[in-house]
Enzyme design. Structure first.
Site, PDB file in Angstrom:
ATOM      1  N   ALA A  13       0.819  -1.221   0.000  1.00 26.81           N
ATOM      2  CA  ALA A  13       0.000   0.000   0.000  1.00 26.81           C
ATOM      3  C   ALA A  13       0.851   1.268   0.000  1.00 26.81           C
ATOM      4  O   ALA A  13       0.321   2.370   0.079  1.00 26.81           O
ATOM      5  CB  ALA A  13      -0.951   0.006   1.195  1.00 26.81           C
ATOM      6  N   ARG A  98      21.952   5.083  12.980  1.00 31.33           N
ATOM      7  CA  ARG A  98      21.970   3.982  12.021  1.00 31.33           C
ATOM      8  C   ARG A  98      21.676   2.641  12.696  1.00 31.33           C
ATOM      9  O   ARG A  98      20.976   1.790  12.135  1.00 31.33           O
ATOM     10  CB  ARG A  98      23.309   3.931  11.292  1.00 31.33           C
ATOM     11  CG  ARG A  98      23.216   3.102  10.037  1.00 31.33           C
ATOM     12  CD  ARG A  98      24.514   3.047   9.303  1.00 31.33           C
ATOM     13  NE  ARG A  98      25.555   2.460  10.147  1.00 31.33           N
ATOM     14  CZ  ARG A  98      26.725   2.054   9.696  1.00 31.33           C
ATOM     15  NH1 ARG A  98      27.025   2.204   8.429  1.00 31.33           N
ATOM     16  NH2 ARG A  98      27.618   1.535  10.501  1.00 31.33           N
ATOM     17  N   ASN A 105      14.675  -2.500  11.256  1.00 34.46           N
ATOM     18  CA  ASN A 105      14.515  -3.317  10.060  1.00 34.46           C
ATOM     19  C   ASN A 105      14.787  -4.793  10.330  1.00 34.46           C
ATOM     20  O   ASN A 105      14.216  -5.661   9.677  1.00 34.46           O
ATOM     21  CB  ASN A 105      15.364  -2.772   8.913  1.00 34.46           C
ATOM     22  CG  ASN A 105      14.651  -1.629   8.222  1.00 34.46           C
ATOM     23  OD1 ASN A 105      13.646  -1.851   7.556  1.00 34.46           O
ATOM     24  ND2 ASN A 105      15.122  -0.416   8.431  1.00 34.46           N
ATOM     25  N   ASP A 159      20.112   2.769  -9.178  1.00 34.33           N
ATOM     26  CA  ASP A 159      21.390   3.472  -9.287  1.00 34.33           C
ATOM     27  C   ASP A 159      22.025   3.219 -10.662  1.00 34.33           C
ATOM     28  O   ASP A 159      22.562   4.133 -11.294  1.00 34.33           O
ATOM     29  CB  ASP A 159      22.344   2.997  -8.183  1.00 34.33           C
ATOM     30  CG  ASP A 159      21.681   3.073  -6.827  1.00 34.33           C
ATOM     31  OD1 ASP A 159      21.292   4.165  -6.412  1.00 34.33           O
ATOM     32  OD2 ASP A 159      21.520   2.006  -6.180  1.00 34.33           O
ATOM     33  N   HIS A 187      23.892   0.203  -1.757  1.00 34.02           N
ATOM     34  CA  HIS A 187      22.909   1.183  -2.239  1.00 34.02           C
ATOM     35  C   HIS A 187      22.874   2.328  -1.228  1.00 34.02           C
ATOM     36  O   HIS A 187      22.016   2.393  -0.362  1.00 34.02           O
ATOM     37  CB  HIS A 187      21.525   0.550  -2.400  1.00 34.02           C
ATOM     38  CG  HIS A 187      20.447   1.585  -2.603  1.00 34.02           C
ATOM     39  ND1 HIS A 187      20.388   2.382  -3.719  1.00 34.02           N
ATOM     40  CD2 HIS A 187      19.411   1.978  -1.825  1.00 34.02           C
ATOM     41  CE1 HIS A 187      19.368   3.212  -3.613  1.00 34.02           C
ATOM     42  NE2 HIS A 187      18.759   2.994  -2.477  1.00 34.02           N
TER      43      HIS A 187
END
Ligand code: NAX
Length: 328
Positions: A13, A98, A105, A159, A187
């Site tokens: 979503a 970080r 995550n 990238d 990335h």
């Protein structure tokens, strides 16, 4: 009739999902002869918004879309999946370190990696888009018990595509004239878009540009910071171009790279080019029948060496952090 290809999308979503799902359902990934079942995962509070996306998919009357699954259960979403796009992730919020970001995550990609191994097809082609994509893929692999680590990759194709477009603009050529582009590493802003091995009309792009200072001080930072420039201009992060890159990545992985060219993919390192074994790092890769290989035998010159090493070091430090957090 043909069985549909089962494609799971997490974070369905969200804004990348809003671009990606419609292109998947219209057949842009695998062509006009392959029916598609979409298996969409969201967090519980976003299931209402996901219902709205599903209503719009219905309203397209896509001939190839045979089935839709909407769920907040990763095992359901990944059930018998042939292809998985891991798009949903925890964004960095103001004041977040970080390590906090990696930990948040870890809470997503650990369980989702386990669900992937348990529920998806063993030869699944899984792509991690959600940031930090390389290390999220590493975390998912850490919990994907019994799954071949080659089945999970991370996205640096956006990238790669940005690097091609910026080079084409500089040289006054089209992207069709450019082959063998490589994004090395993470990335992130340490990524290294490599013009030494890149070719324009069969000649090294580095030589075709003929201006090392421009490459070092303008080209590389422009590619590496393009995401921030999009946010600045649009007031929102890259979405359509990210969905496009995700389709490019998986299509080329499944269908194969053309002779004489390669693509950039974040894959588990085997130690090639001095990138420590086990890190999920971007490399030049060729693909065939759903398998990838790191291109071997490239000479790494003095311009490229420290840049490849710096991005690998950043990945190693992200790995060390998730290890210390007990996430892998
Ligand atoms: P959005 O915030 O619009 O959408 C993310 C969606 O994921 C939300 O709907 C959220 O509810 C959902 N989500 C969060 N946790 C979830 C979980 N545990 N399970 C299932 N769904 C979950 O972000 P969007 O712009 O779509 O970007 C998605 C991700 O892609 C971000 O992490 C972003 O940083 C990353 N990107 C990666 C790129 C790459 O080149 N690798 C480029 C584009 C993009 O920035």
């Amino acid at each position: 009739s043909t069985q549909p290809v089962r494609i799971a999308v997490t974070g369905a979503a969200g804004q990348i999902g809003y671009s990606l799902l419609f292109r998947l359902a219209s057949g842009e990934l695998l062509g006009p002869d392959t029916p598609v079942a979409l298996q969409m995962l969201e967090v519980t509070p976003a299931l209402g918004a996901l219902e709205g996306v599903a209503m719009e998919l219905d309203d397209c009357a896509f001939p190839l879309l045979t089935e839709m699954v909407r769920t907040d259960d990763a095992e359901v979403a990944f059930g018998d999946a042939d292809i998985v796009f891991f798009v949903g992730a925890m964004p960095r919020k103001a004041g977040m370190e970080r390590a906090d970001l990696l930990e948040a995550n870890g809470g997503i990609f650990g369980p989702q990696g386990a669900a992937l191994a348990k529920a998806a097809k063993p030869d699944v082609n899984a792509l991690v888009v959600g940031n930090p994509a390389n290390t999220n893929a590493l975390i998912a692999l850490g919990s994907a018990e019994g799954l071949d680590p080659r089945r999970v990759t991370a996205m640096t194709r956006l990238d790669h595509n940005r690097a091609k477009a910026q080079l084409a603009a500089r040289l006054g050529v089209t992207v069709n004239d450019i082959t063998k582009m490589t994004i090395w590493g993470n990335h992130s802003t340490t990524q290294y878009p490599d013009l030494v091995h890149c070719e324009v009309g069969g000649r090294s792009a580095f030589d075709a540009v003929g201006d090392e200072a421009w490459i070092a001080d303008t080209y590389i930072p422009t590619v590496a910071k393009r995401g921030a420039a999009i946010i600045e201009a649009r007031g929102a992060s890259s979405a359509a171009s990210a969905a496009n890159a995700a389709i490019d990545h998986v299509r080329d992985w499944v269908k194969g790279t053309p002779e004489g060219d390669w693509v950039s993919m974040g894959v588990v390192s085997d130690g090639s080019y001095g990138v420590p074994e086990g890190l999920v790092s971007s490399f030049p890769c060729t693909t065939r029948d759903g398998e990838w290989e790191i291109v071997q035998g490239l000479d790494i010159d003095d311009f490229s060496r420290p840049r490849i090493d710096a991005s690998a070091e950043e990945l190693a430090s992200e790995r060390d952090t998730v290890r210390e957090l007990g996430l892998i």
